[in-house]
Design an enzyme around this catalytic site. Structure first.
Site, mmCIF file in Angstrom:
data_model
loop_
_atom_site.group_PDB
_atom_site.id
_atom_site.type_symbol
_atom_site.label_atom_id
_atom_site.label_comp_id
_atom_site.label_asym_id
_atom_site.label_seq_id
_atom_site.Cartn_x
_atom_site.Cartn_y
_atom_site.Cartn_z
ATOM 1 N N LYS A 211 0.875 -1.197 0.032
ATOM 2 C CA LYS A 211 -0.028 -0.088 0.047
ATOM 3 C C LYS A 211 0.967 1.355 0.094
ATOM 4 O O LYS A 211 1.541 1.536 0.786
ATOM 5 C CB LYS A 211 -0.724 -0.121 1.208
ATOM 6 N N GLU B 93 11.256 0.867 9.403
ATOM 7 C CA GLU B 93 12.145 1.805 9.078
ATOM 8 C C GLU B 93 11.432 2.907 9.414
ATOM 9 O O GLU B 93 10.683 3.523 8.659
ATOM 10 C CB GLU B 93 12.406 1.805 7.669
ATOM 11 N N CYS C 209 14.582 10.400 5.308
ATOM 12 C CA CYS C 209 14.475 9.816 6.704
ATOM 13 C C CYS C 209 15.761 9.848 7.112
ATOM 14 O O CYS C 209 16.177 10.642 8.325
ATOM 15 C CB CYS C 209 14.108 8.119 6.712
ATOM 16 N N GLU D 148 11.938 15.919 14.721
ATOM 17 C CA GLU D 148 12.070 15.709 13.459
ATOM 18 C C GLU D 148 11.441 16.610 12.508
ATOM 19 O O GLU D 148 10.098 16.531 12.393
ATOM 20 C CB GLU D 148 11.876 14.301 12.922
HETATM 21 P P1 NAD Z 1 3.124 7.778 8.011
HETATM 22 O O1 NAD Z 1 3.575 6.856 9.383
HETATM 23 O O2 NAD Z 1 2.227 9.001 8.326
HETATM 24 O O3 NAD Z 1 2.704 7.003 7.020
HETATM 25 C C1 NAD Z 1 3.348 5.816 6.400
HETATM 26 C C2 NAD Z 1 2.236 4.857 5.938
HETATM 27 O O4 NAD Z 1 1.663 4.277 6.667
HETATM 28 C C3 NAD Z 1 1.266 5.681 5.006
HETATM 29 O O5 NAD Z 1 1.231 4.650 3.826
HETATM 30 C C4 NAD Z 1 -0.045 5.403 5.718
HETATM 31 O O6 NAD Z 1 -1.127 5.472 4.829
HETATM 32 C C5 NAD Z 1 0.168 4.154 6.545
HETATM 33 N N1 NAD Z 1 -0.711 4.224 7.631
HETATM 34 C C6 NAD Z 1 -1.181 4.882 8.663
HETATM 35 N N2 NAD Z 1 -1.761 4.538 9.406
HETATM 36 C C7 NAD Z 1 -1.470 3.207 9.286
HETATM 37 C C8 NAD Z 1 -2.120 2.163 10.231
HETATM 38 N N3 NAD Z 1 -2.708 2.236 11.188
HETATM 39 N N4 NAD Z 1 -1.736 0.863 9.904
HETATM 40 C C9 NAD Z 1 -0.779 0.615 8.647
HETATM 41 N N5 NAD Z 1 -0.702 1.336 7.871
HETATM 42 C C10 NAD Z 1 -0.917 2.803 8.169
HETATM 43 O O7 NAD Z 1 4.527 8.320 7.721
HETATM 44 P P2 NAD Z 1 4.992 9.469 6.421
HETATM 45 O O8 NAD Z 1 4.441 10.950 6.867
HETATM 46 O O9 NAD Z 1 4.274 8.863 5.012
HETATM 47 O O10 NAD Z 1 6.530 9.423 6.240
HETATM 48 C C11 NAD Z 1 7.296 10.151 7.001
HETATM 49 C C12 NAD Z 1 7.876 9.637 8.106
HETATM 50 O O11 NAD Z 1 8.591 8.469 7.588
HETATM 51 C C13 NAD Z 1 8.992 10.133 8.479
HETATM 52 O O12 NAD Z 1 8.995 10.275 9.967
HETATM 53 C C14 NAD Z 1 10.398 9.707 7.949
HETATM 54 O O13 NAD Z 1 11.565 10.140 8.733
HETATM 55 C C15 NAD Z 1 9.897 8.341 7.877
HETATM 56 N N6 NAD Z 1 10.635 7.416 6.680
HETATM 57 C C16 NAD Z 1 11.562 6.558 7.131
HETATM 58 C C17 NAD Z 1 12.266 6.046 6.436
HETATM 59 C C18 NAD Z 1 13.487 4.885 6.961
HETATM 60 O O14 NAD Z 1 14.000 4.451 5.887
HETATM 61 N N7 NAD Z 1 13.770 4.769 7.971
HETATM 62 C C19 NAD Z 1 12.294 6.294 4.908
HETATM 63 C C20 NAD Z 1 11.379 7.308 4.539
HETATM 64 C C21 NAD Z 1 10.549 7.818 5.508
#
Ligand code: NAD
Length: 476
Positions: A176, A249, A283, A380
């Site tokens: 997803k 991640e 990230c 962050e």
């Molecule tokens: P987010 O957690 O808001 O969303 C990520 C995904 O999770 C989306 O697809 C969202 O629809 C889904 N989601 C939301 N609620 C859910 C639930 N209850 N169950 C399952 N899925 C659910 O994060 P974001 O705003 O999309 O991304 C930004 C964050 O991601 C930042 O903190 C960034 O540092 C981190 N990030 C980490 C890495 C890494 O490799 N460590 C890489 C990229 C981004």
């Protein structure tokens, strides 16, 4: 307006309900995305489940060849996919290859590289013990069905990181994408599906609720999640209920530390891109820069000159280097953190004022005069803002780097790489770069420590992470 479709069991699948995907550079709707129903999520998992045994049973060479074909499809469609990344995520098209501006073309090039590399890796049987009485071998088996949840910052590349090692190892996948950047990923999977048997890679789309249906499906065998720490905790809870492993991640708040012998002028460009790649929406970007007193002024000056020379605008225009922030939620967060930095005594060196629409543009912003404990340092920002913090001695800088719960990356900058490596070894983070920041590579494991998550991706370690060990123990 066109509705882009999911791929489930090799077929294009829509939904009665849809939502608009928005171009963050213009605020315009650019396509519609299906909101998958609970039944469709279950159907996608069932398709992955049904396809998995035959996929895993294929000779290794065949799976490898199909994956090389996948890489060719990505290459052949690179212009189309890069345009979707720019229009949907916002990063400029940019150049191609590792030395160019890391924009959308770079992201698609990365998809190709991160497909070819796992396709060429093997996990041979390991003999872990042998004597006159017995021989013990470790074999690597696929988990089965992997549920993957992706974020919006590198929508295609992160999807590839989740999909490709998984299928290389004989798993099947349901992914997803983020609701902010779905179309590019749906199109990527539609295109690569031409090379893969039906059911091997499936998509569902929608917001968090759809993700929660996917991660709580009891027929999953492993979850790969990339996103925020808050959502990661919920995903880990869902995985725990079904007693399945999860790779998390999560977010970071990487410290970059300049040592007193560093050369600000020579290192400024590396520091700049370490912090501002993808408008800081990465990230493992440098999110707080610690500079010794003797280098403070020249470092701030060098970064200011670079920041002010970077052309920002709609990334579809060639020559643009910086795009918008991807969405309103993130834009508001950046504005809030900069305003709180001002009220906490920070000095804005450049940027710091929102220009107003259209699009979620925010200028590259450098802030001095802050210290540990200020919100812009501790939280962050995930945007185009960098706090530059003065330190007196290296011990103090190491303590600063380690004091937060985040532990994704960090970097140390020095003319003396041995000394830098000593400092690096004392920083609690998954990766510590020396004289570079965020320079991931498909052969090098990547993952977080502390609140930044657990498990690794990339390279042989990453491939092992989508398999379970099976011991075959033979009596002689
Ligand atoms: P987010 O957690 O808001 O969303 C990520 C995904 O999770 C989306 O697809 C969202 O629809 C889904 N989601 C939301 N609620 C859910 C639930 N209850 N169950 C399952 N899925 C659910 O994060 P974001 O705003 O999309 O991304 C930004 C964050 O991601 C930042 O903190 C960034 O540092 C981190 N990030 C980490 C890495 C890494 O490799 N460590 C890489 C990229 C981004």
């Amino acid at each position: 307006m066109k509705t882009y479709l999911n791929t489930i069991n090799g077929k294009a699948v829509g939904s009665d309900k849809t939502f608009e995907s928005i171009n963050p550079a213009t605020g315009e709707a650019i396509g519609r995305v299906p909101i998958s129903t609970k039944e469709q999520v279950a159907e996608a998992v069932a398709a992955a489940r049904a396809a998995q045994p035959a996929w895993a049973a294929r000779p290794d060479a065949e799976r490898k060849a199909l994956m090389m074909k996948t890489a060719e499809i990505i290459k052949a469609n690179s212009a189309y996919l890069a345009e979707w990344v720019t229009r949907e995520q916002g990063k400029p098209l940019g150049g191609v290859g590792p030395d160019q501006v890391p924009g959308a073309r770079f992201e698609v090039w990365g998809c190709e590289a991160w497909t070819q590399v796992p396709a060429s890796l093997d996990l041979p049987v390991e003999v872990v013990f042998e004597d006159a009485t017995r021989r013990d071998e470790v074999h690597r088996k696929p988990f089965g069905v992997i549920g993957a949840i992706a974020p919006w910052n590198w929508p295609l590349l992160i999807a590839i990181w989740q999909i490709i090692p998984s299928i290389r190892a004989g798993n099947t996948v349901v992914i997803k994408p983020s609701e902010y950047t779905s179309i590019g990923t749906l199109e990527l999977v539609r295109l690569i599906s031409a090379a893969l048997p039906p059911g091997v890679v499936n998509t569902v789309s929608g917001a968090g609720e759809v993700g929660s249906w996917l991660v709580s499906d009891p027929r999953l065998d492993k979850i790969m999640f990339t996103g925020s720490a808050r959502t990661g905790a919920k995903v880990a809870e869902a995985a725990a209920k079904n007693v399945i492993p999860v790779t998390l991640e999560l977010g970071g708040n990487d410290a970059a530390i300049m040592l007193p012998d560093a050369d600000p002028k020579a290192m400024a460009m590396g520091l700049f891109w370490g912090a501002f790649i993808n408008m800081g929406q990465t990230c493992a970007a440098a999110k707080r820069l610690y500079v010794p007193e003797n280098l403070y002024e020249p470092t701030v000056q060098a970064l200011k000159e670079i920041a002010q020379a970077m052309p920002m605008g709609d990334g579809m225009k060639e020559g643009t280097v910086m795009g918008p922030i991807q969405n309103k939620m993130q834009y508001d967060k950046v504005v809030d953190l900069v305003e709180s930095a001002k009220s906490e005594g920070g000095t804005i060196v450049c940027g710091g004022t929102a220009p107003g629409g259209p699009g979620y543009f925010y200028p590259l912003t450098l802030v001095t005069g802050l210290k540990d404990g200020n919100r812009l340092v501790d939280e962050e920002q995930f945007g185009p803002v960098l706090p530059i913090i003065k330190y007196r001695d290296v011990e103090e800088a190491i303590a600063s780097a380690n004091r937060l719960d985040a532990g994704l990356g960090a970097s140390v900058w020095s003319a003396d790489t041995a000394k830098a490596a000593e400092v690096a070894g004392r920083i609690h983070a998954g990766t510590v770069w020396i004289n570079q920041h965020g320079m991931i590579h498909p052969m090098v494991p990547f993952g977080g420590a502390k609140g930044s998550g657990y498990g690794v991706e990339f390279g042989v370690e990453g491939l092992k992470a989508v398999t379970r060990p099976q011991v075959i123990s033979i009596k002689k």
